[in-house]
Design a protein around this motif. Structure first.
Motif, PDB file in Angstrom:
ATOM      1  N   ALA A  69     -41.529  44.762  76.148  1.00 63.01           N
ATOM      2  CA  ALA A  69     -40.243  44.669  76.841  1.00 63.01           C
ATOM      3  C   ALA A  69     -39.732  46.035  77.285  1.00 63.01           C
ATOM      4  N   HIS A  70     -40.128  47.084  76.575  1.00 66.62           N
ATOM      5  CA  HIS A  70     -39.579  48.402  76.881  1.00 66.62           C
ATOM      6  C   HIS A  70     -40.361  49.131  77.968  1.00 66.62           C
ATOM      7  N   GLN A  71     -41.534  48.622  78.345  1.00 66.21           N
ATOM      8  CA  GLN A  71     -42.383  49.343  79.281  1.00 66.21           C
ATOM      9  C   GLN A  71     -41.831  49.278  80.692  1.00 66.21           C
ATOM     10  N   VAL A  72     -41.856  50.419  81.380  1.00 66.00           N
ATOM     11  CA  VAL A  72     -41.515  50.481  82.787  1.00 66.00           C
ATOM     12  C   VAL A  72     -42.816  50.715  83.552  1.00 66.00           C
ATOM     13  N   TYR A  73     -43.239  49.735  84.305  1.00 66.39           N
ATOM     14  CA  TYR A  73     -44.482  49.863  85.070  1.00 66.39           C
ATOM     15  C   TYR A  73     -44.253  50.734  86.299  1.00 66.39           C
ATOM     16  N   ASP A  74     -45.319  51.378  86.738  1.00 69.71           N
ATOM     17  CA  ASP A  74     -45.227  52.065  88.029  1.00 69.71           C
ATOM     18  C   ASP A  74     -44.995  51.036  89.139  1.00 69.71           C
ATOM     19  N   THR A  75     -45.713  49.911  89.071  1.00 72.80           N
ATOM     20  CA  THR A  75     -45.592  48.889  90.111  1.00 72.80           C
ATOM     21  C   THR A  75     -45.708  47.498  89.514  1.00 72.80           C
ATOM     22  N   VAL A  76     -44.791  46.629  89.909  1.00 74.96           N
ATOM     23  CA  VAL A  76     -44.909  45.204  89.639  1.00 74.96           C
ATOM     24  C   VAL A  76     -45.176  44.516  90.965  1.00 74.96           C
ATOM     25  N   ILE A  77     -46.170  43.670  90.978  1.00 73.28           N
ATOM     26  CA  ILE A  77     -46.530  42.936  92.196  1.00 73.28           C
ATOM     27  C   ILE A  77     -46.215  41.467  91.980  1.00 73.28           C
ATOM     28  N   VAL A  78     -45.369  40.933  92.836  1.00 74.11           N
ATOM     29  CA  VAL A  78     -44.978  39.526  92.754  1.00 74.11           C
ATOM     30  C   VAL A  78     -45.923  38.710  93.636  1.00 74.11           C
ATOM     31  N   GLY A  79     -46.812  37.977  93.000  1.00 73.51           N
ATOM     32  CA  GLY A  79     -47.760  37.149  93.740  1.00 73.51           C
ATOM     33  C   GLY A  79     -49.180  37.666  93.637  1.00 73.51           C
ATOM     34  N   GLY A  80     -50.077  36.827  93.152  1.00 68.80           N
ATOM     35  CA  GLY A  80     -51.479  37.224  92.958  1.00 68.80           C
ATOM     36  C   GLY A  80     -52.404  36.674  94.009  1.00 68.80           C
ATOM     37  N   GLY A  81     -51.911  36.546  95.263  1.00 65.93           N
ATOM     38  CA  GLY A  81     -52.798  36.224  96.370  1.00 65.93           C
ATOM     39  C   GLY A  81     -53.675  37.407  96.705  1.00 65.93           C
ATOM     40  N   HIS A  82     -54.529  37.273  97.727  1.00 65.08           N
ATOM     41  CA  HIS A  82     -55.530  38.310  97.961  1.00 65.08           C
ATOM     42  C   HIS A  82     -54.909  39.653  98.307  1.00 65.08           C
TER      43      HIS A  82
END
Length: 520
Positions: free
Chosen positions: A3-16
């Motif tokens: 819960a505490h991790q801040v990602y560099d990037t979150v991608i919404v949607g796992g399409g190609h």
């Protein structure tokens, strides 16, 4: 996920496209999380066994690769193969009371002979060579720009270096060039179809929606070739998911993003699963979904409504049907794009009928047999027995034709399929129904999807396979450096609705990743 991790990037949607972005960013050392709503990755580029008890793995939605740059395959080390089709297209027609047709492919002399047999001279073939020589040169010059920062309109025109080609492709309705360069109605129609795949427009539409569609269809790979993915579309997206995971990206399925908040520097994405809800933080968020979905996540202004205009039908046959035109082997006719009801006049009539709210009386469509080029999608027993797949893509069937109750939708879909099948049967020496395989429960192996089915299954707005009208591949006032930018500096659009989106290309995913890596 902590819960505490801040990602560099979150991608919404796992399409190609989301998977392409994830692989690039993870390879660059970024921490990446992909949130996918469905229980598997791939979006519209997936393979499935749609028929109960039948070992045939079909590309369910998208089914050919045209715009995927070799650069992406090489950069990501994808273990993925495509095969080229020897025959580009076959279009049957009745002339002077006899069945004949136009076969494009199998070598220059064979194509020339087919044009001569259809039209009585070499004039149309010469015009065809000149026209597609022009588009191939345009492809060679324009396609490499799709993975570069957006050029200005002036820079792209200079890159093309051909004022006539620029006028034909970018400035005047494509119908003008088709009518000026070709005389035969059937030849004109075959040329025009590339302007209408997934795009509901007339040849002379002043918005040039048909031109933008045509451009993307003829520049793929710098050649305009449409390639067959070995193993089906799922093999491609599985390779992408594997590359992203191998580079360190975290991919979770069954996680539906529900809200997105940002101050331009950091963002939070809310999500839900079958067991609960959560929130994840990131410096950048890439949305591999439609602009409409982005607006819903952020609470922003919704874009103009989109509308798809295609009927997608998957079939399995025990054998290919015989043709009334006995000069062509069915294995050649169906190996490329098999055009039905796509004469120039017929396309105009179908468009006018659909625009008036009526289903086309003679629905135009294109058919293709994946298993002729790539038999690996069939189980060994089916392949040995000569079974084949067919994919049908209907044109000029906008979502509005299927509006109403679920019962009204299904009735309209069935009526359209029956009319389409009747059009196909006029060119066959035996009814297609006689060739259809049946599933384990004795039902014909047919699966039909309308635009509204695609909206329900994949959340494509209005069933639009491009998410919204395609855009010319140059910078405009609000497009940003890469064509993926949004109103929020750290939120990027990486799906088909980005500039230079649409089709199975990975280009928006690549460009969104480059935009992130460009950020200081």
């Amino acid at each position: 996920m902590p819960a505490h991790q801040v990602y560099d990037t979150v991608i919404v949607g796992g399409g190609h496209n989301g998977l392409v972005a994830a692989a690039y960013l993870a390879r660059a050392g970024k921490s990446v999380l992909v949130l996918e709503r469905l229980g598997r990755t791939g979006g519209a580029a997936v393979s499935t066994r749609p028929f109960a008890g039948v070992d045939a793995r079909l590309s369910r939605y998208s089914y050919l690769v045209s715009l995927l740059p070799r650069k992406i395959v090489d950069d990501l080390g994808l273990r993925f193969a495509v095969r080229k089709r020897d025959v580009s297209s076959y279009t049957p027609v009745v002339r002077d009371g006899r069945p004949t047709g136009l076969l494009v492919g199998g070598g220059e002399e064979r194509t020339r002979a087919s044009f001569r047999r259809l039209t009585g001279s070499d004039a149309e073939f010469t015009a065809w060579q000149e026209f597609y020589g022009m588009t191939r040169q345009a492809a060679e010059r324009i396609f490499p720009t799709l993975t570069e920062p957006l050029p200005t309109r002036t820079a792209l025109r200079e890159r093309l270096g051909d004022d006539t080609a620029w006028r034909i492709l970018f400035e005047e309705p494509i119908g003008v060039a088709v009518e000026q360069r070709f005389a035969d109605d059937l030849v004109r129609g075959v040329v025009l179809t590339d302007a209408l795949i997934g795009t509901f427009a007339d040849a002379h539409d002043p918005t040039l929606a048909q031109n933008r569609c045509f451009l993307y269809h003829v520049i793929g790979g710098g050649t305009g070739d449409w390639d067959v993915p070995v193993g089906g579309m799922g093999a491609f997206t599985d390779a992408l998911a594997g590359a992203a995971r191998a580079a360190g990206a975290e991919i979770v399925t069954g996680h539906e993003a529900t809200a997105l908040r940002t101050d331009g520097r950091e963002a939070e994405v809310d999500f839900r699963t079958e067991t609960g809800e959560g929130t994840v933080a990131a410096r950048h968020v890439l949305v591999n979904a439609s602009p409409e979905a982005l607006a819903a996540l952020t609470g922003g202004s919704a874009p103009e409504p989109a509308e798809g205009a295609q009927l997608k039908v998957n079939m399995l046959l025990t054998r290919l049907p015989r043709l009334k035109d006995t000069s062509v082997d069915p294995r050649e006719a169906f190996a490329g794009t098999f055009h039905i009801g796509e004469g120039y006049g017929a396309l105009a009539t179908a468009y006018a009928q659909a625009a008036a709210g009526q289903p086309p009386a003679a629905p135009p469509c294109e058919i293709y047999c994946h298993s002729l080029t790539d038999p690996t999608i069939l189980g060994p027993d089916l392949a040995e027995r000569g079974y084949q797949t067919l994919t049908l893509f209907g044109l000029h069937t906008p979502a509005r034709l299927f509006a109403g109750t679920a019962e009204e939708h299904d009735k309209a879909r069935e009526a359209l399929w029956e009319a389409t099948l009747a059009q196909l049967d006029t060119h066959l020496a035996e009814p297609l129904a006689d060739c259809l395989a049946t599933d384990a429960e004795g039902r014909p192996c047919i699966e039909a999807k309308t635009p509204l089915d695609l909206e329900r299954d994949l959340r494509l707005p209005g069933g639009n396979i491009f998410h919204r009208p395609l855009a010319f591949p140059y910078a405009q006032e609000s497009t940003g450096r890469w064509g993926v930018e949004t109103a929020d500096a750290n939120v990027l659009l990486c799906g088909a609705g980005a500039v230079r989106g649409g089709g199975v290309s990975g280009i928006p995913g690549h460009n969104a990743a480059m935009a992130v890596l460009d950020t200081p």
